[in-house]
Write a protein that holds these residues in place. Structure first.
Motif, PDB file in Angstrom:
ATOM      1  N   GLU A  58       0.848  -1.187   0.000  1.00 61.33           N
ATOM      2  CA  GLU A  58       0.000   0.000   0.000  1.00 61.33           C
ATOM      3  C   GLU A  58       0.885   1.239   0.000  1.00 61.33           C
ATOM      4  O   GLU A  58       1.729   1.399   0.900  1.00 61.33           O
ATOM      5  N   ASP A  59       0.650   2.105  -1.001  1.00 60.69           N
ATOM      6  CA  ASP A  59       1.438   3.337  -1.162  1.00 60.69           C
ATOM      7  C   ASP A  59       2.932   3.065  -1.183  1.00 60.69           C
ATOM      8  O   ASP A  59       3.752   3.810  -0.634  1.00 60.69           O
ATOM      9  N   GLY A  60       3.286   1.912  -1.814  1.00 62.57           N
ATOM     10  CA  GLY A  60       4.703   1.582  -1.943  1.00 62.57           C
ATOM     11  C   GLY A  60       5.324   1.016  -0.698  1.00 62.57           C
ATOM     12  O   GLY A  60       6.551   0.814  -0.669  1.00 62.57           O
ATOM     13  N   HIS A  61       4.518   0.739   0.321  1.00 58.56           N
ATOM     14  CA  HIS A  61       5.054   0.191   1.565  1.00 58.56           C
ATOM     15  C   HIS A  61       4.487  -1.214   1.782  1.00 58.56           C
ATOM     16  O   HIS A  61       3.333  -1.483   1.453  1.00 58.56           O
ATOM     17  N   ARG A 140       0.558  -5.699  -7.818  1.00 60.68           N
ATOM     18  CA  ARG A 140       1.291  -4.437  -7.904  1.00 60.68           C
ATOM     19  C   ARG A 140       2.785  -4.728  -7.968  1.00 60.68           C
ATOM     20  O   ARG A 140       3.262  -5.737  -7.472  1.00 60.68           O
TER      21      ARG A 140
END
Length: 309
Positions: A58-61, A140
């Motif tokens: 989520e959000d690159g984390h 993703r």
């Protein structure tokens, strides 16, 4: 020097059995070790799959749930360790059991996919490592190395237990094998014992030849011995006949000498010579009678022992 054929064969068979087992033990241990390592690799791969299924981006984390589907990752004292690193080798997540562990492992995100290896820490402790590189997580883009570790000492305990069981099992198998070999050799050498008994009977004079009720491998030997016994019997008959002929042929000259001795004994001046001649004639007569008696013995058998009187 070992004079017993059965003991020699038993020792040779025991040596071959021991050598075979000593050569087989390392092969069995190696095969079991490979099979156990393969099972550990599959298990660690399954544990890594559990981590992958629970991870989210989520959000690159990276986001991991507090309670994972695999219960061993949730236990603080579990021997199954889980780590997740980013593409730069930075630790981004670790399982509860790793809080008291300081593993010096640095994954390389080089596109190899997955890797199963064994590492050794500075304190001497070893671990099995299964490292999987992922590029997609939940649809993703992601770049993580998901690592599962398991201590090698549990594997070593299993191998040590297996080695002990193998030694005990092979020792028991060797003992049973030696008992069976002894029984088999006893049965197999029974023919030689029977042949030895027949030879004793031949030497004692209770039988004249060996029977043909022996294994094929011994028939050539028994045939040769029977021919030898027949030749000895015929030679003994010829010897007896020759002695008989010789003794009978000497009887007449001795009778003549006996008459001459009696004639000489009538003269007083030749009495001493007659006495000497008479003693020699009696001695020769005794020798001839002894040889005749010896030649007449038909069931003397083979001489086994000589005893001086």
């Amino acid at each position: 020097m070992i004079r017993s054929l059965r003991v020699r064969l038993m020792l040779a068979a025991a040596m071959l059995a021991v050598i075979f087992m000593l050569a087989t033990l390392p092969a069995l241990q190696g095969a079991y070790s490979l099979a156990l390592e393969g099972a550990i690799e599959q298990r660690l791969a399954s544990d890594v799959t559990t981590l992958i299924s629970a991870a989210r981006v989520e959000d690159g984390h990276l986001m991991m749930p507090l309670m994972l589907p695999g219960e061993q990752f949730n236990l603080p004292d579990s021997r199954l360790l889980g780590y997740i690193y980013d593409r730069n080798g930075q630790l981004v997540w670790r399982s509860r059991a790793t809080e008291d562990e300081n593993i010096n492992y640095h994954p390389r995100y080089d596109g190899t996919g997955n890797e199963f290896a064994k590492i050794k820490e500075p304190n001497g402790e070893e671990f099995f490592v299964y490292d999987v590189e992922i590029k997609l997580l939940g649809g993703r883009n992601a770049a993580f190395s998901i690592v599962a570790l398991q201590p090698v000492r549990e594997y070593q305990v299993i191998i040590a237990g297996l080695r002990e069981k193998l030694y005990l099992g092979f020792g028991a198998a060797l003992l049973v094998l030696l008992i069976l070999l002894w029984a088999g050799l006893t049965w197999g050498l029974r023919a030689l014992k029977g042949l030895s008994q027949e030879l004793d009977q031949v030497e004692a004079g209770s039988r004249e030849s060996l029977s043909e009720e022996h294994p094929r491998e011994l028939l050539r030997l028994t045939g040769s011995l029977n021919r030898l016994l027949l030749s000895e019997r015929e030679q003994r008959i010829r010897y007896r006949d020759s002695l008989g002929d010789l003794a009978h042929s000497l009887k007449t000259p001795l009778a003549v000498l006996q008459g001459v001795s009696e004639t000489i004994a009538k003269r007083p001046e030749d009495l001493e010579q007659a006495r000497i001649l008479q003693s020699q004639i009696e001695r020769m007569s005794q020798q001839i009678d002894y040889q005749l008696q010896r030649a007449s013995l038909r069931k003397s058998g083979l001489v086994r022992h000589h005893v001086s009187l």
